[in-house]
Design a protein around this motif. Structure first.
Motif, mmCIF file in Angstrom:
data_model
loop_
_atom_site.group_PDB
_atom_site.id
_atom_site.type_symbol
_atom_site.label_atom_id
_atom_site.label_comp_id
_atom_site.label_asym_id
_atom_site.label_seq_id
_atom_site.Cartn_x
_atom_site.Cartn_y
_atom_site.Cartn_z
ATOM 1 N N GLU A 192 0.835 -1.198 0.000
ATOM 2 C CA GLU A 192 0.000 0.000 0.000
ATOM 3 C C GLU A 192 0.873 1.252 0.000
ATOM 4 N N ARG A 193 1.906 1.216 -0.787
ATOM 5 C CA ARG A 193 2.871 2.313 -0.795
ATOM 6 C C ARG A 193 2.238 3.645 -1.183
ATOM 7 N N HIS A 194 1.154 3.605 -1.988
ATOM 8 C CA HIS A 194 0.490 4.857 -2.353
ATOM 9 C C HIS A 194 -0.080 5.559 -1.129
ATOM 10 N N LYS A 195 -0.526 4.760 -0.136
ATOM 11 C CA LYS A 195 -1.028 5.359 1.095
ATOM 12 C C LYS A 195 0.123 5.912 1.937
ATOM 13 N N ARG A 196 1.270 5.263 1.854
ATOM 14 C CA ARG A 196 2.445 5.785 2.559
ATOM 15 C C ARG A 196 2.810 7.157 2.009
ATOM 16 N N HIS A 197 2.775 7.270 0.683
ATOM 17 C CA HIS A 197 3.091 8.555 0.060
ATOM 18 C C HIS A 197 2.054 9.611 0.459
ATOM 19 N N LEU A 198 0.787 9.238 0.441
ATOM 20 C CA LEU A 198 -0.269 10.170 0.828
ATOM 21 C C LEU A 198 -0.106 10.602 2.277
ATOM 22 N N LEU A 199 0.234 9.659 3.152
ATOM 23 C CA LEU A 199 0.416 9.970 4.568
ATOM 24 C C LEU A 199 1.565 10.952 4.757
ATOM 25 N N ARG A 200 2.688 10.686 4.104
ATOM 26 C CA ARG A 200 3.835 11.590 4.220
ATOM 27 C C ARG A 200 3.512 12.974 3.656
ATOM 28 N N THR A 201 2.803 12.984 2.522
ATOM 29 C CA THR A 201 2.442 14.258 1.902
ATOM 30 C C THR A 201 1.546 15.072 2.820
ATOM 31 N N GLN A 202 0.564 14.402 3.441
ATOM 32 C CA GLN A 202 -0.355 15.099 4.335
ATOM 33 C C GLN A 202 0.371 15.654 5.556
ATOM 34 N N LEU A 203 1.250 14.865 6.144
ATOM 35 C CA LEU A 203 1.992 15.334 7.320
ATOM 36 C C LEU A 203 2.877 16.520 6.958
ATOM 37 N N ALA A 204 3.532 16.439 5.806
ATOM 38 C CA ALA A 204 4.379 17.557 5.375
ATOM 39 C C ALA A 204 3.542 18.807 5.151
ATOM 40 N N ARG A 205 2.366 18.641 4.551
ATOM 41 C CA ARG A 205 1.489 19.772 4.299
ATOM 42 C C ARG A 205 1.034 20.426 5.601
ATOM 43 N N MET A 206 0.882 19.635 6.646
ATOM 44 C CA MET A 206 0.421 20.177 7.920
ATOM 45 C C MET A 206 1.552 20.797 8.720
ATOM 46 N N GLY A 207 2.801 20.627 8.241
ATOM 47 C CA GLY A 207 3.925 21.271 8.893
ATOM 48 C C GLY A 207 4.801 20.362 9.718
ATOM 49 N N PHE A 208 4.662 19.044 9.566
ATOM 50 C CA PHE A 208 5.494 18.109 10.316
ATOM 51 C C PHE A 208 6.913 18.091 9.767
ATOM 52 N N GLY A 209 7.860 17.888 10.674
ATOM 53 C CA GLY A 209 9.240 17.620 10.301
ATOM 54 C C GLY A 209 9.518 16.141 10.509
ATOM 55 N N THR A 210 10.692 15.692 10.092
ATOM 56 C CA THR A 210 11.044 14.284 10.183
ATOM 57 C C THR A 210 12.069 14.074 11.292
ATOM 58 N N ALA A 211 11.648 13.396 12.367
ATOM 59 C CA ALA A 211 12.575 13.101 13.464
ATOM 60 C C ALA A 211 13.422 11.883 13.128
ATOM 61 N N SER A 212 12.824 10.881 12.496
ATOM 62 C CA SER A 212 13.537 9.696 12.024
ATOM 63 C C SER A 212 12.594 8.959 11.084
ATOM 64 N N SER A 213 13.061 7.867 10.503
ATOM 65 C CA SER A 213 12.222 7.120 9.578
ATOM 66 C C SER A 213 10.948 6.639 10.274
#
Length: 225
Positions: free
Chosen positions: A135-156
């Motif tokens: 379900e990698r497309h959902k992984r991409h959507l999840l990352r995109t949504q978090l980035a759009r909301m202003g999240f940073g990346t602490a780790s993988s």
């Protein structure tokens, strides 16, 4: 705080209502007709009844160089994706935002126009997620949504944001059908290192500075006029 950069793209983030990543990019590319239409509704139409005729939309977008076929095609796609709904008034064809779209814009208002500045003492929101490879497309959507909301990346698989985003994040992930892939935690930074230095690791502050500077340079003259 840096997470507020998510609002810099105005209401184009409404496109995350349906997974179509090419609509999400506010990073320097010319705005697409669909983004402009959503912005017109988000910034202006909501304050004047929420409905616009097709003729009005065609006229408004012609001023910025968008031709009629492109406007009609964009309206059709926004309708199929549940963002606009057709409503006739006095025999005139037109569209208004759907209930879901209005809710998304409301969330955007809170983030874009928020006056308070977050501080490290407010605490943090952690989003920990795991999405199967199938379900990698959902992984991409999840990352995109978090980035759009202003999240940073602490780790993988671990994303971080100011704690005040918890309600909006939970609502957005639920709406997109992603809640089953993530857990949200309220956290404090206890150790190790200086949290201000960590922020520079979690967010690309230099790139954000470039984007803000370019935005102010481009639109500052219009504001002064």
């Amino acid at each position: 705080m840096v997470a507020q950069h998510a609002g810099a793209s105005c209401y184009c983030g409404l496109m995350t209502a349906v997974p179509e990543p090419t609509d999400l990019d506010g990073g320097g590319r010319a705005a697409q007709p669909r983004q402009l239409i959503v912005t017109v509704y988000g910034l202006y139409s909501r304050n004047s009844g929420g409905w616009l005729s097709v003729a009005s939309l065609i006229g408004l977008l012609s001023v910025v160089g968008i031709d009629e076929p492109a406007v009609r095609s964009s309206i059709s796609r926004l309708k199929r994706r549940g963002i606009l709904q057709a409503v006739r008034r006095g025999g005139t064809a037109g569209y208004e935002l759907s209930g879901e779209a209005l809710e998304i814009l409301r969330e955007g208002d809170e983030r874009i126009f928020r006056r308070e500045r977050a501080t490290p003492s407010d605490g943090w929101l952690l989003a920990v997620f795991s999405v199967p490879e199938t379900e990698r497309h959902k992984r991409h959507l999840l990352r995109t949504q978090l980035a759009r909301m202003g999240f940073g990346t602490a780790s993988s698989g671990v994303w971080i944001a100011p704690a005040h985003l918890h309600a909006a994040t939970a609502e957005a992930l639920t709406r997109l059908g992603l809640a089953g892939y993530a857990d949200l935690f309220r956290a404090e930074h206890l150790a190790f290192g200086d949290v201000r230095a960590k922020v520079r690791e979690w967010w690309d502050l230099d790139r954000l500075d470039e984007l803000y500077t370019a935005f102010v340079a481009e639109h500052g003259p219009a504001l002064r006029r």
